[in-house]
Each structure stands twice: as C-alpha cells, then as structure tokens.
Scaffold this active site. Structure first.
Site, short mmCIF file in Angstrom:
data_model
loop_
_atom_site.label_atom_id
_atom_site.label_comp_id
_atom_site.label_asym_id
_atom_site.label_seq_id
_atom_site.Cartn_x
_atom_site.Cartn_y
_atom_site.Cartn_z
N PHE A 1 25.81 71.88 23.05
CA PHE A 1 26.93 71.63 23.94
C PHE A 1 27.73 72.92 24.19
O PHE A 1 28.14 73.59 23.25
CB PHE A 1 27.83 70.56 23.35
CG PHE A 1 29.08 70.29 24.16
CD1 PHE A 1 28.99 69.70 25.41
CD2 PHE A 1 30.34 70.65 23.68
CE1 PHE A 1 30.12 69.46 26.17
CE2 PHE A 1 31.48 70.41 24.43
CZ PHE A 1 31.37 69.81 25.67
N GLN A 2 27.91 73.26 25.44
CA GLN A 2 28.65 74.44 25.89
C GLN A 2 28.05 75.75 25.38
O GLN A 2 28.76 76.71 25.13
CB GLN A 2 30.13 74.34 25.52
CG GLN A 2 30.88 73.26 26.33
CD GLN A 2 32.37 73.35 26.24
OE1 GLN A 2 32.92 73.85 25.27
NE2 GLN A 2 33.05 72.85 27.26
N MET B 1 40.22 89.27 56.41
CA MET B 1 39.20 90.29 56.64
C MET B 1 37.94 89.68 57.23
O MET B 1 37.31 90.27 58.14
CB MET B 1 38.87 91.01 55.32
CG MET B 1 37.95 92.20 55.49
SD MET B 1 38.64 93.46 56.59
CE MET B 1 39.72 94.32 55.43
N GLU C 1 40.43 81.01 32.81
CA GLU C 1 39.85 82.14 32.08
C GLU C 1 39.66 83.36 32.98
O GLU C 1 39.75 84.50 32.50
CB GLU C 1 38.51 81.74 31.46
CG GLU C 1 38.61 80.71 30.33
CD GLU C 1 38.51 79.29 30.85
OE1 GLU C 1 38.63 79.07 32.07
OE2 GLU C 1 38.32 78.37 30.02
N LYS D 1 30.75 80.30 16.22
CA LYS D 1 31.83 79.57 15.54
C LYS D 1 31.76 79.74 14.02
O LYS D 1 32.78 79.94 13.36
CB LYS D 1 31.77 78.10 15.92
CG LYS D 1 32.91 77.26 15.39
CD LYS D 1 32.87 75.85 15.92
CE LYS D 1 34.10 75.04 15.48
NZ LYS D 1 34.06 73.67 16.02
#
Length: 579
Positions: A109-110, A471, A47, A159
């Site tokens: 959940f999530q 760096m 993602e 959703k």
C-alpha cells in the site's frame, strides 16, 4: 537514538532548522519524533508546495531547502518540485517516506519506486537499509546538493529504518567515487579566453544563474567595466547584474529585450558565464550570435558544447574562473571598446519599452509592473509564477541584486510562484516578499493560503487576473488563427472572497494608481495579502516566434503596436463569451 531522530539531528547539524512537509502513514515514526524536536515544521496543504517552498527557501538564502512527504502519492506529489529544482540548479533535499524494507518491491500500500523515478531528475538519491547509514547520507546529501552545480537530492526513507536503533551516531561523509566538481578553470583555456577578449571589438557578456549561485556578480561588473562590454542575462540570471546599470541590456531570448537580442546578434565576442544556452535563450541556434567567438564558462562540463558550439570552453566555478581571467586582461594593454559600448547605449535609449498606461482600463500589465517597482525596494524578493505574468516581469521589471528575482526557468512550472514566495519569506523574514502570479497558476496552489494564514507568513500575492491561460492564449492568437481552445478560465472564483475564506487579507485592483497604493499598504500591514489585479486580456508580450532568430521580434512594445497598419487583436474575453 532511532533512525528518525538521526534524521532530525542530522538536518539540524547541517543547519536546516525549518522543513516544509506533509505527513502520512509511512512517516508516522519520523513525525512523532519531530513533535518533540527543535526542528520547525511548516505544514503545507499540498506536497508540491512543500517542494516549491523548499526551492524558494534555497534560492533566496543560498542554503539547502528541505521538504518531506510520505510514500506513494505524497512522494510523487514532490516530483514536479524536484524536477523544477533540478532544471534550475536549486539545492533541495527531499525526504520521502517508504514502506518497510521487507515490503519493498511487493506493491505494498502506497509503495512507489522513488529511487527509480527520481534518478533522472536529481543529482543523487539515497535509500538507507540500516539506520546507521542516515547521518552520513544526510551530510553527504547536503554536500552534493550545494557543491559544483547545485541540485536536488532525495532520501527515500523506509518506515522500519525510522524506528531502528543506531549503534552510534557518526556523521562522516560517504565515499562518492567520481564526484569531484571542477571549480578552477584550466590555465590554458583561461589564457585563450583572455586573448579572444582582447581581440574583440564588440564584446558582450551573458550572465546566467550560475553567476548568482557562485556569488560572482562583483566579478561580472568588474569585467564589464574592464572591457567595456554590455551585459545581458538569462531568466535565472536576472539580478546577477543590476538592471539599473548603463551597461545592462536586460534579459536575452524569446521574451527578452530588443536591445539585448540585437546586440548579441551584432557582437563579435560573447562571454557566457554560468548559463546553459536553453532554447528560450538562444532562439534558432543556427542564427544565435553567428558573428561571435563564444567563450563559455560553466561548472557543469555536460553543458559545454551541448547546445551551442563554443570557441573557448572553460569548466569551472563562475567566480573562481573570472578571478583567474581578470588579471590576464589587465596586463600589458588597455582594452578600448568605448565606441561599441556607446553605440549599444544609444541603441538602448531608442527602444526603451513603454511602461506608462495611466488612462487604460482594464489595466495594462506594463502599468502594473511600473507600480510594483514603485512600491518595493531593492531588497524585496520577487517570485513569479509561469506564463505571461512571468515573462512580463522578466521583460519589464528591473532587478538590482542577486537572489531577488526567483522564477521557474527550465521546467516552466505553473504553481511555482506562490509557494516559492512562502519559502523565501521563511528563509529571509526581514525582506519583503511579493509573488506575481497568473490566475491559472495561482489556482493550482491556492489552498496554501491556509498555510500563510496559519503560520503568519506575510507574503503579498499579486494575481494578474485576465481569466485566461495567458501565454497559451497568446500563442493561440499569434500562431493558431485565434482559435482559443480551452484557455478561457471563466468567471470563477472571486479571488478576494477566496482569500477571505482562508482568513487572508485581500483587495481588488482595477484602475491605474491602485496597484502601487494597495501593494504599499499590504507590505505595511505585515499580513499575508492577496491583490486581485484585473488586467487587459488582449495585451501581447513581445516575443521571438519559436524557430526564429533573436532579431525576429514580433508583438513589439505597445508604443510601436499603435502605429497605423499594425495588427489589432480581437478581445478574446468577448470572443469566449460568444461576442
């Protein structure tokens, strides 16, 4: 029409025909509708890459880039990309799935509080509680992302709202009280700026990313010629003024060009346009342009006076304000600063950096950059990752046009270069796109080699391979007594074999001359290609130490480092191996 269909129609109505995304449980209704739609979806392999690809798409095209991810970890994986876009003023719309409305706040959940998380790193965010709100939110989201100082907008999409039927599709913009970007400069301030410029004997123009966003490059060139002012840029301003112009001094700042840093220190009037005076640009604020009256033009009033005290603040769009300012400078009297301009040009020729190292193996990064410049044209879009690779390119690579140099500035996001190149190539398929990455940053996003292969996106990735987090290692060498704590990456992977495992064309480059030939062949092939370029891990980029003024440059150009008595750095690769 359902909520998910309204999302798709609204995106298409706003001109977004391509989105970068990764599906999940809370987005199943939307993805089921995408299956039958005209919306082109590119399935990335992480993602974070979706957000960076949307960002690259936006910066290359000037349009809004769109990314999609599911709730919870999918949404939080977007966060780095959203923050990157926010720091660099890139118009991105991120659509994140959310649990159904009746479960919000229940630790379902999530579930994650995407609204709360993104408040500090977005221009605005929305969470529809009714599907009828979606068209207006998408339309307003695009307007917010693009207007004033551009930036990211988040749509947090439950959703059940995706499946809810709309009563009517109405895409009217929402009322946004208090959001009215000021594009036109105040006439009195414009007049003061003109007076300050006319009095100046040693003017300099500092051109930032806001110049590119507003399309003000022609006005910067006209102003430079009108008042005989040399032009330097910020990192994000690279390309706002052609670095082939005699007036160009290249980039300013910690890793900027010597001529730019010294000239800004000497100037008596600094016209800063579309920049935010980051600490990497100014160095020690107390020492920055201490002899100059500073005129600051920026569309974001929050940036005026935030980091640097200015004599003439002007809030407004760069192009609009410069068009207001120029007629006042043309009135009455000619402005003659040719003596100053010639002085700067002479100084510039005395400190041209050395790029040719035609007998050096391992390759010097300067030689690699020289060959890259010889292999591409002015229309090539160059993206960088973050670290030494980025600053070598910013320092040495000459950019001629706006939106042709794309890099993560404010957030300094490792892993940005490769996916942003994917977005840029998708946005402008006719342009060649080359991404210069370090080995550390590329390893963070290398899984998206699968994306460029599956979708036949012919970007060329040049991995500057020194097996170090370059760096950080440079700072350890310079400021931590060469104590190379956990910056050596070891010998794995073999980048050529890694690319080939994804079915991507790959080649290793080790000698002078090979980069140019390999890059030309890669572009000509029309295939996604990885070039594993083995470079010298000892090479030090010129820099201004943190906390110092811009004139206190160390690690000067190689030609100067080779003077007797200069510091010779140990080979950190050998040291890491116990030699």
């Amino acid at each position: 029409m359902k909520g998910g269909q309204a999302i798709i129609k609204s995106l298409i109505d706003q001109g977004a025909d391509i989105v970068f995304g990764y599906p999940g449980g809370q987005l199943l209704p939307l993805y089921d509708m995408i299956y039958d739609s005209d919306l082109k979806h590119i399935l990335v392999r992480h993602e974070q890459c979706a957000a960076h690809a949307a960002d690259g798409y936006a910066r290359a095209s000037g349009k809004v880039g769109v990314c999609i991810a599911t709730s919870g970890p999918g949404a939080t994986n977007l966060i780095t990309g959203i923050a990157t876009a926010n720091m660099d003023s890139a118009p991105v719309m991120a659509i994140a799935g959310q649990v159904p409305t009746h479960l919000i706040g229940n630790d379902a959940f999530q579930e994650v509080d995407m609204i709360g998380i993104t408040i500090p790193i977005t221009k605005h965010n929305f969470q529809p509680s009714d599907a009828n709100e979606i068209p207006g939110m998408i339309k307003s989201g695009f307007e917010i992302a693009l207007s004033g100082r551009p930036g990211p907008v988040v749509i947090d999409l439950p959703k059940d709202i995706q499946e809810q039927e709309l009563d009517e599709y109405r895409s009217e913009s929402l009322e946004l009280p208090g959001y009215k970007p000021n594009l036109k400069g105040h006439p009195l301030q414009i007049k003061k700026a003109a007076q300050a410029i006319k009095k100046a004997k040693k003017p300099v123009i500092l051109s930032g990313g806001g110049v590119i966003i507003s399309g003000a490059s022609p006005e910067i060139k006209e102003l430079s010629e009108l008042i005989n002012a040399p032009v330097t840029t910020t990192l994000l301003g690279k390309g706002s003024f052609s670095e082939d112009e005699p007036a160009s001094m290249g980039m300013l700042g910690m890793h900027g060009r010597k001529v730019a840093n010294i000239t800004v220190d000497e100037c008596d009037c600094l016209v800063a346009v579309g920049c935010r005076f980051s600490d990497r640009t100014t160095g020690n604020i107390a020492e920055f342009a201490k002899n100059a009256r500073i005129i600051h033009i920026d569309v974001d009033p929050a940036e005026i006076g935030k980091n640097v005290e200015v004599a003439v603040p002007i809030v407004g769009d760069a192009k609009t304000v410069l068009q207001q300012l120029m007629p006042l400078l043309k009135k009455n009297e000619a402005i003659d600063n040719k003596k100053w301009f010639n002085h700067v040009c002479e100084f510039k020729t005395s400190c041209i950096p050395r790029l040719s190292f035609e007998n050096d193996v391992p390759l010097k990064p300067q030689q690699v950059i020289k060959e890259i410049m010889n292999a591409v044209d002015n229309e090539t879009i160059l993206t960088t990752d973050v670290g030494q690779n980025q600053m070598w390119m910013a320092h040495f690579y000459r950019t001629q046009k706006p939106r042709k140099f794309i890099s993560s500035g404010g957030l300094g996001t490792m892993g940005f270069g490769f996916p942003s190149a994917i977005g840029a190539k998708v946005a402008l398929p006719e342009n060649d796109v080359v991404s210069v990455c370090g080995d550390g940053g590329f390893l963070m996003v290398c899984q998206d080699l699968a994306t460029v292969k599956e979708y036949d996106i012919p970007v060329v990735v040049c991995v500057l391979d020194n097996r170090f987090l370059g760096m950080v290692a440079q700072w350890q060498k310079l400021f931590y007594d060469e104590r190379m704590s956990h910056t050596h990456l070891g010998k794995v992977p073999d980048f050529v074999k890694l690319a080939e495992a994804f079915g991507v064309r790959a080649e290793r480059v080790e000698k002078p001359g090979e980069t140019q030939e390999a890059l030309k062949n890669a572009i000509k092939s029309g295939e996604p290609t990885l070039l594993d370029i083995i470079i010298d891990p000892d090479e030090i980029l010129p820099m201004v130490p943190p906390g110092c003024g811009l004139t206190e440059i160390i690690g000067e150009y190689k030609v100067e480092r080779e003077r007797p008595g200069e510091v010779t750095y140990k080979n950190p690769a050998k040291k890491a191996e116990g030699d």
